[in-house]
Design a protein around this motif. Structure first.
Motif, PDB file in Angstrom:
ATOM      1  N   ILE A 214      -1.162   9.938  -5.967  1.00  0.00           N
ATOM      2  CA  ILE A 214      -0.654   8.635  -6.333  1.00  0.00           C
ATOM      3  C   ILE A 214      -0.047   7.977  -5.144  1.00  0.00           C
ATOM      4  CG2 ILE A 214       0.760   7.179  -7.844  1.00  0.00           C
ATOM      5  CD1 ILE A 214      -1.523   8.376  -8.942  1.00  0.00           C
ATOM      6  N   THR A 217      -2.332   6.554  -2.600  1.00  0.00           N
ATOM      7  CA  THR A 217      -2.845   4.870  -2.307  1.00  0.00           C
ATOM      8  C   THR A 217      -2.373   4.043  -1.596  1.00  0.00           C
ATOM      9  OG1 THR A 217      -1.464   4.428  -4.095  1.00  0.00           O
ATOM     10  CG2 THR A 217      -3.442   5.276  -4.940  1.00  0.00           C
ATOM     11  N   ASP A 218      -1.066   4.569  -0.844  1.00  0.00           N
ATOM     12  CA  ASP A 218      -0.581   3.647   0.213  1.00  0.00           C
ATOM     13  C   ASP A 218      -1.172   4.002   1.207  1.00  0.00           C
ATOM     14  OD1 ASP A 218       1.100   2.854   2.275  1.00  0.00           O
ATOM     15  OD2 ASP A 218       3.019   3.149   1.056  1.00  0.00           O
ATOM     16  N   LYS A 219      -2.076   3.293   2.067  1.00  0.00           N
ATOM     17  CA  LYS A 219      -2.582   3.500   3.130  1.00  0.00           C
ATOM     18  C   LYS A 219      -2.001   3.958   4.486  1.00  0.00           C
ATOM     19  CE  LYS A 219      -6.937   0.820   2.085  1.00  0.00           C
ATOM     20  NZ  LYS A 219      -7.823  -0.227   2.380  1.00  0.00           N
ATOM     21  N   ARG A 243      -4.627   4.585 -11.167  1.00  0.00           N
ATOM     22  CA  ARG A 243      -4.178   4.803  -9.726  1.00  0.00           C
ATOM     23  C   ARG A 243      -4.746   6.036  -9.351  1.00  0.00           C
ATOM     24  NH1 ARG A 243       1.872   5.636 -11.355  1.00  0.00           N
ATOM     25  NH2 ARG A 243       0.846   6.972 -12.999  1.00  0.00           N
ATOM     26  N   SER A 244      -5.388   6.765 -10.204  1.00  0.00           N
ATOM     27  CA  SER A 244      -6.171   8.287  -9.590  1.00  0.00           C
ATOM     28  C   SER A 244      -7.393   7.758  -9.075  1.00  0.00           C
ATOM     29  CB  SER A 244      -6.281   8.946 -10.941  1.00  0.00           C
ATOM     30  OG  SER A 244      -6.650  10.311 -10.255  1.00  0.00           O
ATOM     31  N   TRP A 245      -8.222   6.870  -9.474  1.00  0.00           N
ATOM     32  CA  TRP A 245      -9.398   6.457  -8.951  1.00  0.00           C
ATOM     33  C   TRP A 245      -9.089   5.750  -7.507  1.00  0.00           C
ATOM     34  CZ3 TRP A 245     -13.632   8.445 -10.650  1.00  0.00           C
ATOM     35  CH2 TRP A 245     -13.572   8.930 -11.694  1.00  0.00           C
ATOM     36  N   LYS A 246      -7.857   4.800  -7.589  1.00  0.00           N
ATOM     37  CA  LYS A 246      -7.667   4.086  -6.318  1.00  0.00           C
ATOM     38  C   LYS A 246      -7.514   4.992  -5.390  1.00  0.00           C
ATOM     39  CE  LYS A 246      -6.433   0.624  -3.748  1.00  0.00           C
ATOM     40  NZ  LYS A 246      -7.430  -0.102  -3.530  1.00  0.00           N
ATOM     41  N   ALA A 247      -6.627   6.251  -5.799  1.00  0.00           N
ATOM     42  CA  ALA A 247      -6.404   7.197  -4.477  1.00  0.00           C
ATOM     43  C   ALA A 247      -7.864   7.719  -3.934  1.00  0.00           C
ATOM     44  CB  ALA A 247      -5.551   8.425  -5.118  1.00  0.00           C
ATOM     45  N   GLU A 249     -10.654   6.182  -4.042  1.00  0.00           N
ATOM     46  CA  GLU A 249     -11.168   5.211  -3.200  1.00  0.00           C
ATOM     47  C   GLU A 249     -10.642   5.018  -1.771  1.00  0.00           C
ATOM     48  OE1 GLU A 249     -10.869   1.663  -5.542  1.00  0.00           O
ATOM     49  OE2 GLU A 249     -12.477   2.466  -7.170  1.00  0.00           O
ATOM     50  N   THR A 250      -9.183   5.166  -1.822  1.00  0.00           N
ATOM     51  CA  THR A 250      -8.426   5.286  -0.336  1.00  0.00           C
ATOM     52  C   THR A 250      -8.711   6.257   0.548  1.00  0.00           C
ATOM     53  OG1 THR A 250      -6.855   4.096  -1.531  1.00  0.00           O
ATOM     54  CG2 THR A 250      -6.151   4.946   0.571  1.00  0.00           C
TER      55      THR A 250
END
Length: 378
Positions: A214, A217-219, A243-247, A249-250
């Motif tokens: 989580i 996700t903050d680049k 948020r898990s998928w966003k992580a 992708e990041t």
């Protein structure tokens, strides 16, 4: 390389190089790099590249690595190999040059596997007779929206300080442990995580992180971890949490070796195949699988086949942090690979107690703050 087979045939007649640590710091393509070579008493070795990946080498490969690290001229290295092993000097020279080219390719390659890379002949997994990895549970705390009963917080009465964790990492490094993984609980809840990663990097240790992802996700936070020295990460996927998928992708585009762990549950078993397809579509290349309950074992084995069909590489030996979905989990591994718990890797609880692996609280081997390393791994 052919010479590895030729040398192996004669190696029992040759005394291995003396055990010890050898270090090289140099430049390639105007970029600095570091190599640490640890030679074991039996002649095998560990080659640690930029504190980012570990190659476990048999005795013949370790000897080539020794000459590479020492900067031995190819002609001289071939001469010594030829004399020691009674092989043709021209063949020894060709093989040494091939070895050097592979090392140079590895040095210049981003996003390395933390354990092995390229087509080296390696020692059998976990055959070095020493601990190769320390799994450090920095905390058993979990995010506020997680069911905290799944973390064994009652097992520890305090968390080690930053300096105490540094002392443990130093003790492990002195004992020859090249690989540290920070886990939990949720390790990113520790404000000193970057300081601990930085300390491992300065030691020369390969450094990994197990997390729900989580905070990554903050680049900016992810970039700080990378700049500090983080080498690989395993994200514990929560399929129903965006948020898990966003992580994922990041992280995928970053210069970071990524593994995604999926715990098979009765709630997600029907969607598991689609989940793996989505991971592959996002560019994930490495997957770790476990089951929350024993009656899902058949489905887990079938899912491993699905992962193979999607060209997802199964990572069988990474630990899994305590989480709401998977308090311990049931892992399936290749039966030909020897168990490494308590041997190739150890698990350190937040108070310094050492277990063979997570989930074995009745097998405390000692405490790394109070006990000498030799007394713990005896």
């Amino acid at each position: 390389m052919n010479i590895f087979n030729r040398l192996t045939e004669n190696f029992t007649k040759v005394q291995p190089l003396p055990a010890g640590v050898h270090h090289l710091q140099a430049m390639q393509d105007e970029k600095p790099y570091r190599l640490h070579l640890r030679l074991n008493k039996d002649g095998s070795g560990l080659l640690i590249l930029n504190a980012a990946t570990v190659l476990q080498l048999n005795s013949t490969a370790a000897e080539y690595a020794f000459h590479f690290v020492k900067g031995t001229e190819p002609e001289e290295a071939a001469k010594q190999i030829s004399k020691r092993y009674r092989v043709d000097k021209a063949a020894a020279l060709a093989d040494f040059q091939t070895f050097a080219e592979q090392i140079q390719e590895l040095i210049s390659t981003p996003d390395l596997d933390p354990v092995s890379f390229l087509n080296f002949e390696r020692a059998a997994p976990h055959s070095a007779g020493t601990t190769l990895r320390l799994d450090c549970a920095l905390t058993y705390r979990l995010p506020e929206d997680t069911q905290a009963q799944y973390a064994p917080v009652k097992r520890v009465d305090r968390e080690l300080s930053t300096d105490e964790w540094k002392l443990i990492m130093d003790k492990a490094w002195a004992a020859g442990v090249p690989h540290i993984i920070f886990t939990g609980g949720e390790a990113t809840l520790r404000d000193d995580l970057m300081m601990l990663i930085d300390h491992a990097e300065k030691n020369g240790q390969v450094c990994g992180l197990l997390t729900d992802g989580i905070k990554l996700t903050d680049k900016d936070y992810l970039e700080m971890l990378l700049q500090t020295g983080l080498d690989h990460v395993m994200v514990i996927l929560q399929p129903n949490d965006p948020r898990s998928w966003k992580a994922i992708e990041t992280i995928v585009p970053a210069d970071l070796f990524l593994t995604v762990h999926l715990t098979l549950t009765k709630e997600n078993v029907n969607d598991a195949k689609d989940i793996l397809k989505k991971l592959a579509h996002l560019g994930v290349e490495n997957i770790s699988l476990s089951a929350a309950e024993s009656d899902l074992l058949d489905e887990l084995l079938a899912l491993q086949d699905v992962a193979g069909s999607l060209n997802l590489t199964l990572r069988w030996d990474l630990p899994v942090p305590y989480s709401a979905a998977n308090p311990i989990g049931i892992e399936t591994v290749d039966e030909e690979i020897p168990a490494g718990a308590g041997k190739a890797w150890l698990y350190v609880e937040p108070d310094g107690d050492v277990l063979p692996a997570q989930g074995e609280p009745d097998k405390v081997m000692g405490n790394l703050l109070r006990d000498e390393w030799e007394n713990i791994v005896k």
